[in-house]
Scaffold this motif. Structure first.
Motif, mmCIF file in Angstrom:
data_model
loop_
_atom_site.group_PDB
_atom_site.id
_atom_site.type_symbol
_atom_site.label_atom_id
_atom_site.label_comp_id
_atom_site.label_asym_id
_atom_site.label_seq_id
_atom_site.Cartn_x
_atom_site.Cartn_y
_atom_site.Cartn_z
ATOM 1 N N ARG A 1 -10.319 7.423 7.198
ATOM 2 C CA ARG A 1 -9.138 6.626 6.909
ATOM 3 C C ARG A 1 -9.031 5.828 5.265
ATOM 4 N NH1 ARG A 1 -8.424 3.952 12.663
ATOM 5 N NH2 ARG A 1 -8.880 5.933 14.104
ATOM 6 N N PHE A 2 -7.801 5.887 4.755
ATOM 7 C CA PHE A 2 -7.586 5.115 3.598
ATOM 8 C C PHE A 2 -6.547 4.277 3.803
ATOM 9 C CE2 PHE A 2 -9.497 9.435 3.181
ATOM 10 C CZ PHE A 2 -10.465 9.362 2.432
ATOM 11 N N THR A 3 -6.490 3.231 3.125
ATOM 12 C CA THR A 3 -5.427 2.150 3.153
ATOM 13 C C THR A 3 -4.288 2.619 2.474
ATOM 14 O OG1 THR A 3 -6.621 0.774 1.776
ATOM 15 C CG2 THR A 3 -6.953 0.266 3.869
ATOM 16 N N ASP A 4 -4.532 3.403 1.391
ATOM 17 C CA ASP A 4 -3.420 3.797 0.452
ATOM 18 C C ASP A 4 -4.165 5.411 0.008
ATOM 19 O OD1 ASP A 4 -5.029 3.449 -2.142
ATOM 20 O OD2 ASP A 4 -4.557 1.290 -1.536
ATOM 21 N N LEU A 5 -3.036 5.793 -1.016
ATOM 22 C CA LEU A 5 -3.126 7.058 -1.304
ATOM 23 C C LEU A 5 -4.278 7.283 -2.522
ATOM 24 C CD1 LEU A 5 0.362 9.013 -1.399
ATOM 25 C CD2 LEU A 5 -1.473 9.311 0.368
ATOM 26 N N ASN B 1 0.919 -1.234 -0.081
ATOM 27 C CA ASN B 1 0.054 0.024 -0.015
ATOM 28 C C ASN B 1 0.846 1.374 0.004
ATOM 29 O OD1 ASN B 1 -2.293 -1.454 0.007
ATOM 30 N ND2 ASN B 1 -2.669 -1.418 2.076
ATOM 31 N N MET B 2 2.111 1.135 0.731
ATOM 32 C CA MET B 2 2.931 2.247 0.643
ATOM 33 C C MET B 2 3.516 2.655 -0.569
ATOM 34 S SD MET B 2 2.723 3.681 3.856
ATOM 35 C CE MET B 2 4.279 4.660 3.726
ATOM 36 N N ALA B 3 3.606 1.611 -1.512
ATOM 37 C CA ALA B 3 4.294 1.936 -2.759
ATOM 38 C C ALA B 3 3.383 1.989 -4.134
ATOM 39 C CB ALA B 3 5.521 0.706 -3.008
ATOM 40 N N ILE B 4 1.967 1.541 -3.730
ATOM 41 C CA ILE B 4 1.228 1.594 -5.002
ATOM 42 C C ILE B 4 1.007 2.716 -5.715
ATOM 43 C CG2 ILE B 4 -0.965 1.742 -3.595
ATOM 44 C CD1 ILE B 4 -1.996 -0.187 -5.503
ATOM 45 N N HIS B 5 1.302 4.046 -4.965
ATOM 46 C CA HIS B 5 0.886 5.227 -5.540
ATOM 47 C C HIS B 5 2.052 5.615 -6.277
ATOM 48 C CE1 HIS B 5 3.113 6.083 -1.710
ATOM 49 N NE2 HIS B 5 3.805 6.785 -2.574
ATOM 50 N N ARG B 6 3.091 5.068 -6.266
ATOM 51 C CA ARG B 6 4.066 5.728 -7.076
ATOM 52 C C ARG B 6 3.990 5.677 -8.492
ATOM 53 N NH1 ARG B 6 8.579 7.281 -3.821
ATOM 54 N NH2 ARG B 6 8.412 6.358 -1.509
ATOM 55 N N SER B 7 3.214 4.674 -8.895
ATOM 56 C CA SER B 7 2.976 4.646 -10.485
ATOM 57 C C SER B 7 1.854 5.588 -10.874
ATOM 58 C CB SER B 7 2.687 3.133 -10.683
ATOM 59 O OG SER B 7 1.478 2.774 -9.979
ATOM 60 N N GLN B 8 1.102 6.284 -10.062
ATOM 61 C CA GLN B 8 0.006 7.216 -10.479
ATOM 62 C C GLN B 8 0.407 8.591 -11.166
ATOM 63 O OE1 GLN B 8 -3.094 5.823 -10.189
ATOM 64 N NE2 GLN B 8 -1.852 4.048 -9.752
ATOM 65 N N PRO B 9 -0.232 8.720 -12.222
ATOM 66 C CA PRO B 9 0.155 10.299 -12.829
ATOM 67 C C PRO B 9 0.433 11.310 -11.877
ATOM 68 C CG PRO B 9 -1.833 9.456 -13.528
ATOM 69 C CD PRO B 9 -1.290 8.280 -12.712
ATOM 70 N N TRP B 10 -0.588 11.445 -10.829
ATOM 71 C CA TRP B 10 -0.906 12.535 -10.058
ATOM 72 C C TRP B 10 0.347 12.640 -8.889
ATOM 73 C CZ3 TRP B 10 -1.494 9.868 -5.591
ATOM 74 C CH2 TRP B 10 -2.089 8.941 -5.646
#
Length: 513
Positions: free
Chosen positions: A482-486, A403-412
């Motif tokens: 609360r959210f589990t990831d960004l 969950n901590m790394a999944i956001h790194r591939s997002q364009p935003w």
């Protein structure tokens, strides 16, 4: 036998034209003075009809032409300064300048850069417009056409750039560049490109605008549009600006007035008497640019600089430098001048209506304007694309590390950029409500920051990580939501305003061509 321009295009294009009757407002420019006054003689009102030859001789000639130029349709190039008012938000329609012609045209190779400095070379005809270049790049890169893609002219040697208007010829812009200059064309999103047609009241603060006619009560958005797009009247923009004195390094705060005849400054306080007004600049032979490095290169008192640069000159001494106190003030001046330049060129346009079975020229100017305003407001309301379709987040079974790394591939998501870089990127892509990005926090490691635009200002919100029963969550409101990831956090606030001033709408991204 004649047909409308729509008959020379595909069935999909005809459907888009029927769905958007505002093709009536501005679908072309007259090719000469006579054509502008006589719609019946205007060559751009009709495409060449393909009809069977009445005799054998003509039939043979037609066959030879057909064999030589199979499926080639001669269609005129149509400069279009108001594409925001005549194309469907759901259909990418290339203007006629992109269709091949039977007679050969000169071609030129241009290089276009993206935000990450990657580039792409394109071979284009000499009469291609900026709008058509954007459409080509959208098609070649399989981007979503949300009407925010824009072509910019970037001049690094003087630290300025500007939006190239949709109707401008790209090769004409390039012809003004010096051989030794390292100027570039940039292709990137600008969410404020047509925002004026959606929320005109946000662009012109009441204390900076004076209307020629008396108005009772609040002015509606439609009335503001009519006043700024009128070819005869134009609201007066006024206010204080810092001006760089010619040949000097010093700046002076002066009261300026923008009128249809040009930009003036007052030699006596805020007096508007003719004897106190001095001419500063006209717009026929110059373009307006936004200053990117005004404080560093020109000693500007604020970051909100802009300037006038003659078309055929490029040196710093030829610039007429100005500087506003805040971003909203600069946006007001720059937008008003761009609209004024467009309204001046409005005499070369003829309003057309393609909503019926046969196209017609709209001769009544009141009808043409009302159709333009109504259609422009209607399609802009439909154009917002939602990036997230999920509902409220629920706990995920994924591991905390994933969950901590999944956001790194997002364009935003922008990894390790500073607060100033985030603000520059948002300003670059438009101070429209809901423009946003997520970045690493520099002041608080292992946390994130949501930077967004609202009310023509940039606001920053700390995303705090919290731990509950061994699981990590992200929150903007002290743990109430609360959210589990960004990704869940962003998708939630795309659908819900929550503690934010508005919903998240458009993300800032660096995209490669």
């Amino acid at each position: 036998m004649t047909t409308s321009l729509q008959d020379g295009q595909s069935a999909a294009d005809r459907a888009a034209a029927r769905d958007s009757p505002l093709a009536a407002q501005v679908c072309g420019a007259a090719q000469g003075r006579d054509d502008a006054h006589d719609p019946a003689r205007a060559p751009w009102l009709h495409a060449r009809a393909l009809v069977p030859a009445p005799d054998g001789t003509r039939g043979c000639a037609a066959d030879r032409r057909k064999k030589k130029d199979l499926d080639v349709l001669e269609t005129p190039s149509i400069p279009n300064p108001f594409p925001e008012l005549c194309c469907s938000p759901f259909t990418s329609v290339l203007s006629a300048g992109l269709f091949p012609k039977a007679n050969s045209r000169k071609k030129q190779v241009i290089k276009v850069y993206s935000e990450d400095e990657t580039s792409r070379a394109l071979e284009v005809p000499s009469d291609i417009t900026a709008r058509d270049v954007c459409q080509l790049l959208i098609l070649k890169n399989h981007y979503v056409d949300d009407h925010s893609w824009t072509l910019f002219e970037h001049l690094p040697h003087i630290g300025v750039e500007r939006i190239i208007e949709d109707h401008e010829l790209v090769t004409e812009v390039l012809s003004n560049w010096g051989m030794e200059e390292e100027n570039k064309l940039f292709f990137r999103k600008n969410y404020a490109k047509y925002e004026f047609f959606k929320n005109p009241m946000y662009f012109f603060p009441e204390h900076m605008v004076s209307f020629a006619t008396e108005t009772n009560g609040e002015i509606s958005p439609t009335q503001i549009l009519q006043m700024f797009l009128s070819s005869t009247t134009y609201p007066e923009i006024h206010g204080f600006l810092h001006a760089k004195e010619q040949g000097k390094k010093s700046w002076k705060k002066i009261y300026f007035l923008l009128r249809r005849s040009g930009l003036y400054f007052s030699t006596k306080g805020t007096s508007k008497e003719p004897r106190h007004l001095q001419f500063f600049s006209e717009f026929g032979s110059s373009d307006i640019y936004v200053s990117l490095t005004g404080r560093k290169k020109h000693g500007a008192p604020t970051h909100y600089g802009f300037c006038f640069k003659p078309n055929k000159a490029g040196g710093p001494r030829d610039l007429k430098m100005l500087c506003a106190e805040e971003e909203q003030s600069r946006t007001c001046w720059v937008t008003a001048i761009r609209l004024l330049k467009r309204s001046i060129s409005e005499n070369s346009l003829v309003a057309m209506d393609f909503s019926g079975q046969k196209s017609r020229v709209i001769e009544n100017p009141t009808e043409a304007l009302s159709v333009a305003v109504e259609e422009g407001l209607a399609w802009r309301k439909k154009g917002c694309l939602r990036l997230g379709v999920h509902g409220s987040p629920t706990a995920s079974s994924q591991s905390s590390a994933a969950n901590m790394a999944i956001h790194r591939s997002q364009p935003w998501f922008h990894h390790k950029i500073s607060r100033d870089e985030a603000q520059r990127l948002i300003i670059q892509q438009g101070l429209v409500d809901g423009v946003f990005l997520v970045r690493d926090s520099q002041s608080n490691p292992k946390t994130f920051v949501l930077s967004m635009s609202h009310g023509q200002k940039i606001k920053h919100f700390q995303i705090i990580p919290i731990e509950d029963d061994g699981a990590m969550f992200h929150t903007l409101d002290d743990g109430h939501t609360r959210f589990t990831d960004l990704i869940q956090l962003v998708e939630f606030y795309q659908l819900n305003k929550g503690v934010l001033p508005c919903k998240l709408k458009h993300y800032c991204a660096r995209m490669a061509l």
